[in-house]
Design an enzyme around this catalytic site. Structure first.
Site, PDB file in Angstrom:
ATOM      1  N   ILE A 154      45.656  44.933  32.554  1.00  0.00           N
ATOM      2  CA  ILE A 154      44.377  45.065  31.413  1.00  0.00           C
ATOM      3  C   ILE A 154      44.354  46.760  31.471  1.00  0.00           C
ATOM      4  O   ILE A 154      44.120  47.364  30.681  1.00  0.00           O
ATOM      5  CB  ILE A 154      43.145  44.552  32.148  1.00  0.00           C
ATOM      6  CG1 ILE A 154      43.336  43.088  31.770  1.00  0.00           C
ATOM      7  CG2 ILE A 154      42.039  44.997  31.109  1.00  0.00           C
ATOM      8  CD1 ILE A 154      42.025  42.281  32.438  1.00  0.00           C
ATOM      9  N   THR A 157      34.960  39.922  36.422  1.00  0.00           N
ATOM     10  CA  THR A 157      35.450  38.678  35.740  1.00  0.00           C
ATOM     11  C   THR A 157      34.165  37.848  35.701  1.00  0.00           C
ATOM     12  O   THR A 157      33.093  37.945  36.631  1.00  0.00           O
ATOM     13  CB  THR A 157      36.336  38.208  36.723  1.00  0.00           C
ATOM     14  OG1 THR A 157      36.697  36.758  36.259  1.00  0.00           O
ATOM     15  CG2 THR A 157      35.969  38.132  38.113  1.00  0.00           C
ATOM     16  N   ASP A 158      34.363  36.843  34.726  1.00  0.00           N
ATOM     17  CA  ASP A 158      33.401  35.734  34.761  1.00  0.00           C
ATOM     18  C   ASP A 158      33.248  34.785  35.923  1.00  0.00           C
ATOM     19  O   ASP A 158      32.353  34.075  35.800  1.00  0.00           O
ATOM     20  CB  ASP A 158      33.464  34.900  33.495  1.00  0.00           C
ATOM     21  CG  ASP A 158      34.913  34.466  33.118  1.00  0.00           C
ATOM     22  OD1 ASP A 158      35.856  34.574  34.106  1.00  0.00           O
ATOM     23  OD2 ASP A 158      35.177  33.435  32.248  1.00  0.00           O
ATOM     24  N   GLU A 159      34.475  34.927  36.675  1.00  0.00           N
ATOM     25  CA  GLU A 159      34.613  34.019  37.784  1.00  0.00           C
ATOM     26  C   GLU A 159      33.258  34.305  38.716  1.00  0.00           C
ATOM     27  O   GLU A 159      33.314  33.209  39.816  1.00  0.00           O
ATOM     28  CB  GLU A 159      35.821  33.964  38.416  1.00  0.00           C
ATOM     29  CG  GLU A 159      36.916  33.554  37.363  1.00  0.00           C
ATOM     30  CD  GLU A 159      38.386  33.305  38.117  1.00  0.00           C
ATOM     31  OE1 GLU A 159      38.340  32.799  39.316  1.00  0.00           O
ATOM     32  OE2 GLU A 159      39.451  33.647  37.266  1.00  0.00           O
ATOM     33  N   TYR A 161      38.991  35.149  45.873  1.00  0.00           N
ATOM     34  CA  TYR A 161      39.121  36.143  44.914  1.00  0.00           C
ATOM     35  C   TYR A 161      37.656  36.335  44.185  1.00  0.00           C
ATOM     36  O   TYR A 161      37.282  37.430  43.880  1.00  0.00           O
ATOM     37  CB  TYR A 161      40.110  35.767  43.857  1.00  0.00           C
ATOM     38  CG  TYR A 161      39.944  36.476  42.411  1.00  0.00           C
ATOM     39  CD1 TYR A 161      40.156  37.910  42.506  1.00  0.00           C
ATOM     40  CD2 TYR A 161      39.604  35.659  41.130  1.00  0.00           C
ATOM     41  CE1 TYR A 161      40.112  38.553  41.157  1.00  0.00           C
ATOM     42  CE2 TYR A 161      39.386  36.591  39.981  1.00  0.00           C
ATOM     43  CZ  TYR A 161      39.590  37.871  39.908  1.00  0.00           C
ATOM     44  OH  TYR A 161      39.375  38.518  38.829  1.00  0.00           O
ATOM     45  N   LYS A 167      35.277  39.662  43.971  1.00  0.00           N
ATOM     46  CA  LYS A 167      34.957  40.582  43.009  1.00  0.00           C
ATOM     47  C   LYS A 167      33.320  40.449  42.830  1.00  0.00           C
ATOM     48  O   LYS A 167      32.721  41.563  42.539  1.00  0.00           O
ATOM     49  CB  LYS A 167      35.513  39.891  41.721  1.00  0.00           C
ATOM     50  CG  LYS A 167      36.918  39.985  41.360  1.00  0.00           C
ATOM     51  CD  LYS A 167      37.270  41.625  41.585  1.00  0.00           C
ATOM     52  CE  LYS A 167      36.826  42.082  40.103  1.00  0.00           C
ATOM     53  NZ  LYS A 167      37.313  43.606  40.130  1.00  0.00           N
TER      54      LYS A 167
END
Length: 343
Positions: free
Chosen positions: A13, A124-126, A148, A152
Site C-alpha cells: 500500500i 485496519t478494520d480488523e 496482528y 494495530k
C-alpha cells in the site's frame, strides 16, 4: 510545497501511496523510510525513482535516532510501516508488538517533539474484531481477536494518545482488505492467483464462509491522501466502499479470471481465531472529505491477475526461495540498528 515522510513506503500500500503523492504538483520532497523486510521491495516503487523528489532511506522505525533526524525534516508523516500478516502473528507475536506498537510510539514521539503539522497513522478494520451483523463506525469498541489486530489497535491508541496528551495532529485511517498489483504473495488474492496461473491447487479455510470487504489499493490511497490533506486532528476515518464477499465467492471470481475450475480448490480446517465477518461504515470520510471509491472489483481482479501473469520476475523468487529466518522476525533496536542506506 509539502514535504512528506512515508514509513513503509516500499511495501504494497505504501508504494502505491508514494506514487500517488508524486503525481501531485504541490508535493515537494517525499522520503520513504523502509526496513526492506520480506514484504518490502524497492522494485515496488519502480518508476518513482525517476522523480528527483523521491528520497529513499533504508532503516527501521525502531531506530529512534534515525527517526528523529528524518521527522525533523518532514512536517508531514504518513505511517504505513507494520507487520501485517495474521498467520505470521499467530506464530510469533513479538515482532508485531515491536513494530506496530513501539515503532508507532517512536514515530509519534519524534513528531510531537518536532511539531509535525500532520501525522497519519494507517490501520485496519480488523481492530474492530468480528461482527456477526451490523457495521462498525469509527467509535465502535476495539475488540481484536489475533495478535496482528491487537498490535494495530494498540498502535491506534498510542497515536491518538499523542493528540490528546501533546496536541500532535494525529488522524487514524482504518481500511478494509486491500488488493491490487504488486502485493506480496501471502495474502489470499496474490497467493491464489500465483498458484492458479502456475497450475497449483489453492486451499480454503473451513467452508469459505468468512466475509471480507475488498477495496482496491488505489481507492484506499485516495482516502489516505484526503485524510492527510484535510482530516480533522484526533479523528478516525474508516475507508471502505469495496465489495463484501465470502472467501468462497472471492475464490469463484479468481478461478474465473485465472481460467481454472473448482478442481483446483481444496478445503482445509479453519484457522484458529478466524473472524467470521468484518464490516465498517465509511460515511464519515465520504461526507466530510468527499471520498468516493471508483474501482470495480471484477475488472480490477482481472487486471491484478494479468499483472501477476506479466511479472513473474517480481513474485516467483518470493514463493520459491525460502525466507531467511531473520527476515521474517526482524528485531532492531536503537543500539543495534543497521546503518541507514540512502538512495
Amino acid at each position: 510545497m509539502e514535504t512528506v515522510l512515508v514509513t513503509g513506503g516500499a511495501g504494497f500500500i505504501g508504494s502505491h501511496f508514494v506514487k500517488r503523492l508524486l503525481r501531485a504538483q504541490d508535493i515537494g520532497r517525499v522520503t520513504v523510510l523502509d526496513a526492506l523486510t520480506y514484504a518490502g521491495h524497492v522494485a515496488n516503487l519502480g518508476e518513482a525513482f525517476l522523480d528527483p523528489r523521491l528520497n529513499f532511506v533504508r532503516g527501521n522505525i525502531l531506530d529512534a535516532s534515525l527517526v528523529d533526524s528524518l521527522v525533523a525534516q518532514h512536517p508531514v508523516v504518513v505511517h504505513f510501516a507494520a507487520e501485517s500478516h495474521v498467520d505470521r502473528s499467530l506464530l510469533a507475536g513479538g515482532p508485531f508488538v515491536q513494530t506496530n506498537v513501539l515503532g508507532t510510539q517512536v514515530l509519534a514521539d519524534a513528531a510531537a517533539r518536532h511539531g509535525a503539522r500532520r501525522f497519519v497513522h494507517v490501520s485496519t478494520d480488523e481492530v474492530y474484531g468480528p461482527l456477526a451483523e451490523g457495521s462498525a463506525t469509527e467509535d465502535y469498541p476495539l475488540r481484536p481477536s489475533v495478535p496482528y489486530a491487537a498490535s494495530k489497535a494498540a498502535g491506534d491508541l498510542i497515536a491518538l494518545s499523542y493528540f490528546r496528551t501533546y496536541g500532535l495532529p494525529v488522524c487514524v485511517t482504518r481500511s478494509s482488505n486491500n488488493y491490487g498489483p504488486a502485493q506480496y504473495p501471502e495474502k489470499i488474492i496474490p497467493l491464489f492467483v500465483t498458484k492458479l496461473v502456475t497450475g497449483e491447487k489453492v486451499t480454503l479455510h473451513g467452508q469459505g464462509q468468512h466475509v471480507r470487504n475488498w477495496l482496491h489499493v488505489e481507492d484506499n490511497c485516495q482516502g489516505i491522501e484526503l485524510v492527510m490533506r484535510a482530516g480533522v486532528p484526533g479523528e478516525v476515518y474508516n475507508i471502505g466502499g469495496g465489495t463484501d464477499l465470502t472467501n468462497r465467492e472471492l475464490t469463484r471470481l479468481l478461478l474465473q479470471v485465472c481460467g481454472a475450475d473448482w478442481d483446483a480448490v481444496t478445503y482445509i480446517p479453519d484457522r484458529q481465531a478466524n473472524d467470521i465477518r468484518y464490516s465498517m461504515v465509511w460515511a464519515k470520510i465520504a461526507d466530510s472529505l468527499g471520498y468516493r471509491p471508483t474501482h470495480d472489483l471484477k475488472e480490477e481482479l482481472a487486471r491484478t491477475a494479468d499483472w501477476y501473469r506479466r511479472h513473474p520476475d517480481r513474485w516467483a523468487p518470493l514463493v520459491r526461495i525460502p525466507e531467511p529466518r531473520a527476515a521474517t522476525r526482524p528485531h532492531v533496536t536503537p543500539d543495534t540498528a543497521q546503518e541507514p542506506q540512502h538512495v
